[in-house]
Scaffold this motif. Structure first.
Motif, short mmCIF file in Angstrom:
data_model
loop_
_atom_site.label_atom_id
_atom_site.label_comp_id
_atom_site.label_asym_id
_atom_site.label_seq_id
_atom_site.Cartn_x
_atom_site.Cartn_y
_atom_site.Cartn_z
N LYS A 112 0.97 -1.17 -0.07
CA LYS A 112 0.21 0.06 -0.02
C LYS A 112 0.81 1.17 0.01
CE LYS A 112 -4.02 -2.10 2.23
NZ LYS A 112 -5.16 -1.74 3.58
N SER A 141 1.65 5.48 0.37
CA SER A 141 1.49 6.51 1.06
C SER A 141 1.26 7.90 0.20
CB SER A 141 2.69 6.98 1.81
OG SER A 141 2.81 8.35 2.27
N HIS A 184 -8.77 7.88 -4.14
CA HIS A 184 -8.89 8.30 -2.43
C HIS A 184 -9.46 9.74 -2.31
CE1 HIS A 184 -5.64 5.24 -2.01
NE2 HIS A 184 -6.10 5.20 -0.81
N CYS A 197 -9.01 10.93 1.45
CA CYS A 197 -9.88 9.91 2.02
C CYS A 197 -9.38 8.40 1.92
CB CYS A 197 -11.36 10.14 1.42
SG CYS A 197 -12.09 11.48 1.62
N ALA A 198 -9.81 7.70 2.87
CA ALA A 198 -9.61 6.32 2.96
C ALA A 198 -10.55 5.64 2.07
CB ALA A 198 -9.45 5.75 4.16
N LYS A 199 -9.98 4.79 1.21
CA LYS A 199 -10.90 3.88 0.29
C LYS A 199 -11.81 2.94 0.93
CE LYS A 199 -9.13 1.72 -3.24
NZ LYS A 199 -8.33 0.90 -4.04
N GLN A 200 -11.49 2.34 2.27
CA GLN A 200 -12.46 1.63 2.96
C GLN A 200 -13.59 2.32 3.31
OE1 GLN A 200 -9.37 2.10 3.40
NE2 GLN A 200 -7.85 0.16 3.67
N SER A 251 -13.57 8.10 4.99
CA SER A 251 -13.04 9.03 6.05
C SER A 251 -11.76 9.92 5.59
CB SER A 251 -12.96 8.13 7.43
OG SER A 251 -11.85 7.21 7.30
N ILE A 306 -8.16 10.66 5.83
CA ILE A 306 -7.06 10.05 6.35
C ILE A 306 -6.45 11.11 7.41
CG2 ILE A 306 -4.86 9.29 5.93
CD1 ILE A 306 -5.96 8.52 3.08
N ASP A 307 -6.06 12.40 7.17
CA ASP A 307 -5.54 13.11 8.07
C ASP A 307 -6.20 14.42 8.12
OD1 ASP A 307 -3.97 14.86 9.59
OD2 ASP A 307 -1.93 13.85 8.74
N TRP A 316 -4.48 17.44 6.28
CA TRP A 316 -4.15 17.62 4.94
C TRP A 316 -5.28 18.57 4.31
CZ3 TRP A 316 -3.70 11.73 3.49
CH2 TRP A 316 -2.36 11.34 3.86
#
Length: 303
Positions: free
Chosen positions: A146, A148, A185, A189-192, A195, A197-198, A201
Motif C-alpha cells: 500500500k 503513502s 482516495h 480519503c481512505a478507500k475503505q 473518512s 485520512i489526516d 491535509w
C-alpha cells in the motif's frame, strides 16, 4: 518575484547563504538536508516560490555533485540493496519524496537531470506500487503493498512538470496510475470507509517540501488532466474545493499550517525565508496561483 520587502530581503539572505563555499564541504553532506535549515530546504523553498533560477550556479553544481558522489543510489528494500563497502556505507540514504524534491530543484534550475543523472528518474518510475502510488517505507514493498499519499506526490510532480517532451508509455502509465490513486482516495480519503485520512491535509501548507495537502493533490490532477488530455471524474475537484473553502477568501488561499510546526512531529530550526513565506493565516500568492490553475481547469472541463 514577490514585492513583499520582508520576503525579498529573506530571499537575498538565502541566496547569499547558498553561495557560501563552506556550506557544501564534504563533511557537511548530512547537514545539507537537515530539517529545516539545511541547504536543500533553502533551494526547495526558492523552487516552490518559482525562483529556482536565482539559486547560485555554484550551489547547484555542489548539490549535483553531492547526489553523484555522496548518495547511495538505490532504495534499500532488502539486504541485497544495502551498500557493502565502508565508503558506500557512509553515503546518504534517500527516500522517494526527498529524491523527487532534489530532482525538481535541479531541473528547474536548468540542469539536464535526465542526461546527467538518469538513475533518479529510473528510481522514481521503478517504485510505483500496484495501487498507483509509492511509499518511502521499504516494508510496503515486501508487505502491505500500500502506498503513502505523502510519498507519492513529489515523484508524480517530478515526472509531470519536468518532462519537456512527449511522455513515454512508461511515464504516461506512471502518471495515469498515480492520478487513479489520488482519484480513488478522493484526494484525502481512505478507500475503505471514505473518512479523511489526516485532517491536517485539509489545511494548505507552504512551502510544502515533501508534505501533502489537498490543494497539492488538486494541482497535480488539474495539470495531469491538461497534459494527458484526461478528464478528472466529476466531483473530485469540486469536492476538494469545497473542503478547501474554509481557507479561501477574497484575497486568495490562506496558509493553514506549517510543515515545521514546533508542536508537530517535524519541528526544527528554520531560516528567515521559510518563516517569511509560511505565516499561518497569511494569504499565499503561491498557493493562490495554484488554486487559480485548478479552477481554470475545472471551468474548461465543464465547458
Amino acid at each position: 518575484m514577490d514585492n513583499n520587502p520582508r520576503i525579498h530581503d529573506a530571499m537575498e539572505q538565502s541566496i547569499r547563504h547558498l553561495a557560501s563555499a563552506s556550506l557544501w564541504e564534504a563533511d557537511r553532506a548530512e547537514d545539507s538536508r537537515r530539517k529545516w535549515d539545511g541547504a536543500w530546504w533553502h533551494m526547495a523553498a526558492l523552487y516552490e516560490m518559482g525562483e529556482a533560477k536565482r539559486i547560485p550556479a555554484s550551489a547547484i553544481a555542489k548539490a549535483a555533485q553531492l547526489l553523484d558522489t555522496q548518495v547511495w543510489q538505490t532504495f534499500v528494500i532488502t539486504e541485497h540493496d544495502q551498500p557493502t563497502s565502508d565508503a558506500d556505507k557512509r553515503k546518504l540514504d534517500c527516500c522517494h519524496c526527498e529524491l523527487a524534491v532534489y530532482y525538481m530543484v535541479l531541473a528547474a534550475s536548468g540542469c539536464d537531470v535526465d542526461h546527467e543523472r538518469p538513475w533518479i528518474r529510473e528510481w522514481l518510475l521503478t517504485h510505483q506500487l500496484p495501487d498507483g502510488g509509492l511509499n518511502c517505507n521499504p516494508d510496503a514493498y515486501t508487505g502491505s503493498r500500500k502506498s503513502s499519499v505523502i510519498s507519492t506526490l513529489p515523484p508524480l510532480e517530478a515526472i509531470l512538470w519536468h518532462t519537456e517532451r512527449e511522455f513515454t508509455e512508461r511515464e504516461a502509465s506512471f502518471l495515469d496510475e498515480g492520478a487513479r490513486y489520488l482519484i480513488e482516495h478522493r484526494l484525502v480519503c481512505a478507500k475503505q470507509d471514505g473518512s479523511v485520512i489526516d485532517p491536517e491535509w485539509l489545511k494548505p501548507c507552504f512551502p510544502r517540501f515533501f508534505e501533502y495537502d489537498i490543494l497539492r493533490g488538486m494541482s497535480f490532477l488539474a495539470e495531469w488532466s491538461r497534459r494527458r488530455n484526461q478528464a478528472v471524474p466529476a466531483g473530485v475537484l469540486a469536492e476538494g474545493l469545497e473542503r478547501l473553502n474554509g481557507c479561501i477568501d477574497a484575497g486568495g488561499v490562506r496558509i493553514g499550517r506549517q510543515v515545521f510546526d514546533p508542536q508537530g512531529p517535524w519541528g526544527g530550526h528554520v531560516f528567515p525565508l521559510l518563516e517569511a513565506v509560511s505565516g499561518i493565516g497569511d494569504v499565499s500568492p503561491y498557493l493562490t496561483r495554484q488554486l487559480h490553475e485548478v479552477t481554470a481547469r475545472m471551468s474548461l472541463q465543464r465547458s
